[in-house]
Design an enzyme around this catalytic site. Structure first.
Site, short mmCIF file in Angstrom:
data_model
loop_
_atom_site.label_atom_id
_atom_site.label_comp_id
_atom_site.label_asym_id
_atom_site.label_seq_id
_atom_site.Cartn_x
_atom_site.Cartn_y
_atom_site.Cartn_z
N GLY A 173 13.05 -10.76 -11.38
CA GLY A 173 12.12 -11.35 -12.34
C GLY A 173 10.99 -10.42 -12.73
O GLY A 173 10.65 -10.29 -13.91
N ILE A 174 10.39 -9.75 -11.74
CA ILE A 174 9.27 -8.84 -12.02
C ILE A 174 9.76 -7.61 -12.77
O ILE A 174 9.16 -7.20 -13.78
CB ILE A 174 8.58 -8.44 -10.71
CG1 ILE A 174 7.96 -9.66 -10.03
CG2 ILE A 174 7.49 -7.39 -10.98
CD1 ILE A 174 7.50 -9.40 -8.60
N THR A 251 4.63 -1.64 -6.78
CA THR A 251 3.92 -2.92 -6.68
C THR A 251 4.71 -3.89 -5.79
O THR A 251 4.44 -5.09 -5.80
CB THR A 251 3.73 -3.56 -8.07
OG1 THR A 251 5.01 -3.68 -8.71
CG2 THR A 251 2.79 -2.73 -8.93
N ALA A 252 5.67 -3.37 -5.02
CA ALA A 252 6.52 -4.22 -4.18
C ALA A 252 5.95 -4.31 -2.78
O ALA A 252 5.13 -5.18 -2.49
CB ALA A 252 7.95 -3.67 -4.18
N ARG A 253 6.37 -3.41 -1.91
CA ARG A 253 5.83 -3.30 -0.55
C ARG A 253 5.76 -1.83 -0.19
O ARG A 253 6.64 -1.04 -0.52
CB ARG A 253 6.71 -4.05 0.46
CG ARG A 253 6.60 -5.57 0.40
CD ARG A 253 5.21 -6.05 0.81
NE ARG A 253 5.10 -7.50 0.89
CZ ARG A 253 4.68 -8.29 -0.08
NH1 ARG A 253 4.35 -7.74 -1.25
NH2 ARG A 253 4.58 -9.59 0.09
N ASP A 277 -0.11 -0.19 -5.69
CA ASP A 277 -0.84 -1.43 -5.44
C ASP A 277 -0.56 -1.94 -4.03
O ASP A 277 -1.11 -2.94 -3.61
CB ASP A 277 -0.44 -2.50 -6.46
CG ASP A 277 -1.35 -3.71 -6.43
OD1 ASP A 277 -2.58 -3.52 -6.28
OD2 ASP A 277 -0.86 -4.85 -6.55
N GLU A 282 -1.47 -2.16 5.19
CA GLU A 282 -2.67 -2.72 4.54
C GLU A 282 -3.54 -3.47 5.54
O GLU A 282 -3.01 -4.11 6.46
CB GLU A 282 -2.24 -3.67 3.41
CG GLU A 282 -1.48 -2.97 2.29
CD GLU A 282 -0.98 -3.91 1.21
OE1 GLU A 282 -1.43 -5.09 1.20
OE2 GLU A 282 -0.15 -3.50 0.39
N HIS A 300 -4.01 -3.92 -3.67
CA HIS A 300 -3.07 -5.04 -3.75
C HIS A 300 -3.61 -6.14 -4.67
O HIS A 300 -3.85 -7.28 -4.27
CB HIS A 300 -2.77 -5.61 -2.37
CG HIS A 300 -1.42 -6.27 -2.29
ND1 HIS A 300 -0.64 -6.25 -1.17
CD2 HIS A 300 -0.70 -6.96 -3.22
CE1 HIS A 300 0.50 -6.90 -1.39
NE2 HIS A 300 0.48 -7.34 -2.64
#
Length: 340
Positions: A173-174, A251-253, A277, A282, A300
């Site tokens: 979707g992303i 922008t995933a992990r 991101d 983190e 993030h």
């Protein structure tokens, strides 16, 4: 079977925006209680018979709860299973790596996430990183604030967005939302997924290997979930397969990309920059990444807006409501193989 008065929904983490929806969704179905434990031991004690969370049948979970009780690992999942009543964890978020979903599946506890609700916010974050890295806008903003105007900048390092090739790793979707956004320029869009996506536009070109995707890409944008098999999916070989001067956007992990290999490629100039991101540990950010002013680094921020967060909260809560009302819910994560 539990009566409505005895069934409880446990809010494990904050509901920030959807307070009225909580009342509407569970009215007449279950009592809603909020986790107030500040330690894991207190949480586990509360699950025992007669404890403050006794009678819980479903859990709404947000990652912020990990600050108090830790991730939903084997210990917590086993304790939930021992209650004999908890059958559903509605996770607020697309990524669910903080939940041991295989343990959940083995214990008969279903897990849902919120796909779709995060697509636009995460894709627009990725778009920002793509544009910023190609044009070095992040560095330019720093230069202006430092009073050096355009002195450290060079047009010889930057490129227009139009006509560049964006490689999308994971056309879910992303990834598909990002594809539509960059097609407006247009950028050429190529992608690699475990299998060819169905029903996507003709201008999304399928590449049959990750290494092939890397060779084609001016910018590689990462959109796969973090699982055991995706740790360092983008490693030394894949990064070196990219064109010299390429860009990685994630922008995933953080752990999907081999950070050390990525930094080595920045140091020797094989990568022009990275737009990140997410990070492996983190909120710690490797200080070596800060040595490259052309990098665009965010803390993030993917879904950090009230519209997306409300949508995510409502979707997760609705999955839980549907389970209570209908005996089944939507958005089960792939590992479930649910019987519901």
């Amino acid at each position: 079977m539990s009566t409505v008065s005895s069934r409880r929904i446990l809010i494990c983490g904050n509901v920030v925006w959807a307070h009225e929806e909580v009342k509407q969704l569970f009215n007449g179905l279950a009592n809603v209680i909020v986790m107030d434990s500040t330690t894991r031991s207190d949480f586990l004690a509360g699950l025992k018979p007669g404890g403050k969370y006794d009678g819980t049948v479903g859990i709404y979970r947000h990652n912020v709860s990990a600050d108090r009780i830790g991730v939903f690992d084997k210990e917590i999942i086993s304790a939930l299973a021992e209650t004999g009543t908890v059958k559903w964890i509605a996770h607020n978020g697309a990524g669910y790596d903080q939940i041991d979903v295989l343990q959940c599946a083995s214990k008969g506890i279903n897990v849902s996430n919120t796909p779709g609700a995060v697509d636009d916010a995460t894709a627009t974050t990725a778009l920002y990183l793509v544009i910023s890295c190609l044009r070095e806008y992040s560095w330019a903003a720093q230069s202006l604030r430092n009073g050096t105007w355009k002195t450290p900048l060079s047009s010889g390092r930057t490129h227009d967005v139009t006509g560049r090739t964006l490689g999308i790793l994971g056309l879910g979707g992303i990834g598909l939302r990002l594809a539509h956004l960059v097609h407006a320029f247009p950028m050429r869009v190529v992608y690699y997924s475990r299998k060819r996506a169905v029903g996507v536009p003709d201008w999304c070109e399928y590449i049959d290997s990750l290494e092939g995707l890397c060779r084609e890409s001016d910018v590689l944008s990462v959109h796969v979930p973090l699982r055991e098999e995706t740790v360092h999916l983008v490693g030394e070989k894949e990064i070196r397969a990219m064109k010299k001067g390429g860009i990685i956007v994630n922008t995933a992990r953080g752990k999907v990309v081999d950070e050390e290999a990525m930094i080595r490629a920045l140091e020797d100039g094989h990568l022009a920059s990275v737009g990140l991101d997410v990070y492996p540990n983190e909120p710690f950010v490797n200080p070596r990444l800060l040595e490259f002013p052309q990098n665009c680094l965010l803390p993030h921020m993917g879904t950090e807006n009230q519209d997306s967060q409300r949508h995510m909260e409502v979707r997760a809560l609705t999955n839980l409501r549907d389970f209570l009302r209908d005996g089944k819910g939507r958005d089960l994560v792939p590992e479930m193989g649910s019987k519901l």
